[in-house]
Design an enzyme around this catalytic site. Structure first.
Site, PDB file in Angstrom:
ATOM      1  N   ASP A   1       1.349  55.801 -18.884  1.00 34.17           N
ATOM      2  CA  ASP A   1       0.093  55.210 -19.028  1.00 34.17           C
ATOM      3  C   ASP A   1       0.006  53.841 -18.267  1.00 34.17           C
ATOM      4  OD1 ASP A   1       2.316  53.831 -20.117  1.00 34.17           O
ATOM      5  OD2 ASP A   1       2.063  54.081 -22.279  1.00 34.17           O
TER       6      ASP A   1
ATOM      7  N   ASN B   1       5.516  50.358 -34.038  1.00 32.72           N
ATOM      8  CA  ASN B   1       4.874  50.871 -34.934  1.00 32.72           C
ATOM      9  C   ASN B   1       4.601  52.322 -34.594  1.00 32.72           C
ATOM     10  OD1 ASN B   1       3.585  51.345 -32.573  1.00 32.72           O
ATOM     11  ND2 ASN B   1       1.269  50.331 -33.055  1.00 32.72           N
TER      12      ASN B   1
ATOM     13  N   HIS C   1       4.266  54.367 -32.089  1.00 32.51           N
ATOM     14  CA  HIS C   1       3.595  54.795 -30.985  1.00 32.51           C
ATOM     15  C   HIS C   1       4.508  55.509 -29.779  1.00 32.51           C
ATOM     16  CE1 HIS C   1       3.234  50.641 -28.396  1.00 32.51           C
ATOM     17  NE2 HIS C   1       4.192  51.588 -27.951  1.00 32.51           N
TER      18      HIS C   1
ATOM     19  N   GLU D   1      -1.371  55.116 -30.073  1.00 32.30           N
ATOM     20  CA  GLU D   1      -1.288  54.304 -31.612  1.00 32.30           C
ATOM     21  C   GLU D   1      -1.476  55.152 -32.749  1.00 32.30           C
ATOM     22  OE1 GLU D   1       0.071  51.622 -30.869  1.00 32.30           O
ATOM     23  OE2 GLU D   1      -1.326  50.110 -29.585  1.00 32.30           O
TER      24      GLU D   1
HETATM   25  C1  F6R Z   1       5.455  52.543 -22.083  1.00 35.20           C
HETATM   26  C2  F6R Z   1       5.018  53.148 -23.187  1.00 35.20           C
HETATM   27  C3  F6R Z   1       5.551  52.734 -24.633  1.00 35.20           C
HETATM   28  C4  F6R Z   1       6.809  51.937 -24.671  1.00 35.20           C
HETATM   29  C5  F6R Z   1       6.784  51.534 -26.217  1.00 35.20           C
HETATM   30  C6  F6R Z   1       8.522  50.742 -26.207  1.00 35.20           C
HETATM   31  O1  F6R Z   1       5.197  53.315 -20.893  1.00 35.20           O
HETATM   32  O2  F6R Z   1       4.699  54.245 -23.189  1.00 35.20           O
HETATM   33  O3  F6R Z   1       5.309  53.692 -25.550  1.00 35.20           O
HETATM   34  O4  F6R Z   1       7.569  53.177 -24.600  1.00 35.20           O
HETATM   35  O5  F6R Z   1       6.046  50.317 -26.047  1.00 35.20           O
HETATM   36  O6  F6R Z   1       8.251  49.843 -25.394  1.00 35.20           O
HETATM   37  P1  F6R Z   1       9.953  48.821 -25.207  1.00 35.20           P
HETATM   38  O7  F6R Z   1      10.771  49.839 -24.480  1.00 35.20           O
HETATM   39  O8  F6R Z   1       9.505  47.786 -24.096  1.00 35.20           O
HETATM   40  O9  F6R Z   1      10.157  48.483 -26.421  1.00 35.20           O
END
Ligand code: F6R
Length: 259
Positions: free
Chosen positions: A63, A132, A134, A139
């Site tokens: 992303d 959450n 995702h 989301e």
């Molecule tokens: C990042 C992504 C998100 C993260 C998620 C967890 O490329 O796609 O899904 O993996 O927000 O983020 P962290 O690891 O920073 O807790």
């Protein structure tokens, strides 16, 4: 699904790096899917210590924020360059991040999916998980059939990611993310998580109903998904004793088959 519970964040990195290592050793021109955020950092650190030939490996990021300047330290193009490309010595031309600055974001998203297809699909997709539920920036409410597309970040994701910015107001409101349908097409999924704050999301993803309310629950539908978590992130799994028990494979069972 294979659930691997290890002691701590560093061991999560070691284990997941071992899975990536095996993929690259088995296929030197492997196509890898890279995640950003904090969770995959120990994986990239552990990979740095391995003597792997990255020459023919290519990669796709999950992303990117929309309209974040390309040289901003938190643009995912910068993060992927810093944490993956430079650290491991990949050829930058072989690693693609969705173009969040494109004039036509829908076209950019479609071209990204086409590029994955032209590369022969992703062999191993590394994933983190949001508090959450995702994955990527899919989301709650995301369709399991969704493709790479522009979408809006929830307030809770912007709040969670504000730690990378000076304030929550600087966290972009939109992103381009690989869709759940895109992610599910990878041949192997490896989801990593550590720490207490991920325990709820991990339990919902692994043991909860398969529902778009918890996009990560889509991994239950994947034939080859491995979830690598530390003790803290595993704390709310009701079947965690069984996962520990079943992870102890009979000595001769090197078949590659997953549970
Ligand atoms: C990042 C992504 C998100 C993260 C998620 C967890 O490329 O796609 O899904 O993996 O927000 O983020 P962290 O690891 O920073 O807790």
């Amino acid at each position: 699904m294979e659930i691997v519970i290890v002691k701590d964040r560093a061991m999560v990195g070691q284990h997941a790096a071992g899975l990536i290592e095996r993929t690259v050793l088995g296929k030197p021109a492997a196509v890898l899917g890279f995640a950003t955020g904090s969770s995959p950092l120990p994986v990239y650190e552990a990979l740095e210590g391995k003597d792997l030939d990255w020459t023919d490996v290519s990669g796709f990021a999950l992303d990117e924020y929309v309209d974040i300047p390309v040289h901003h330290a938190q643009s995912y193009v910068s993060v992927i360059r810093r944490e993956v490309v430079d650290r491991l010595g990949l050829d930058e031309r072989r690693v693609r991040v969705p173009d969040g600055r494109a004039r036509d974001l829908d076209v950019a998203a479609r071209l990204f999916d086409e590029a994955i297809r032209e590369a022969g699909g992703v062999d191993l997709q590394l994933l983190g998980i949001g508090t959450n539920g995702h994955v990527g920036f899919n989301e709650p409410g995301s369709s399991f059939a969704s493709r790479t597309r522009v979408t809006a970040l929830t307030a809770s994701t912007r709040e969670a990611n504000s730690r990378f910015f000076d304030s929550v107001h600087q966290v972009p409101m939109h992103c381009i993310t690989q869709g759940l349908g895109t992610i599910l097409e990878a041949r192997r999924l490896v989801l990593v998580a550590d720490g207490t704050r991920k325990a709820d999301a991990v339990a919902r993803a692994v043991e909860g109903p398969v529902t778009s309310k918890c996009p990560a629950s889509a991994i239950q539908l994947h034939p080859c998904a491995t979830i690598v978590i530390d003790e803290l992130a595993a704390a709310k799994l009701t079947l965690r004793d069984y996962y520990r028990y079943s992870a102890r494979r009979p000595a001769r069972a090197e078949t590659g088959a997953l549970l």
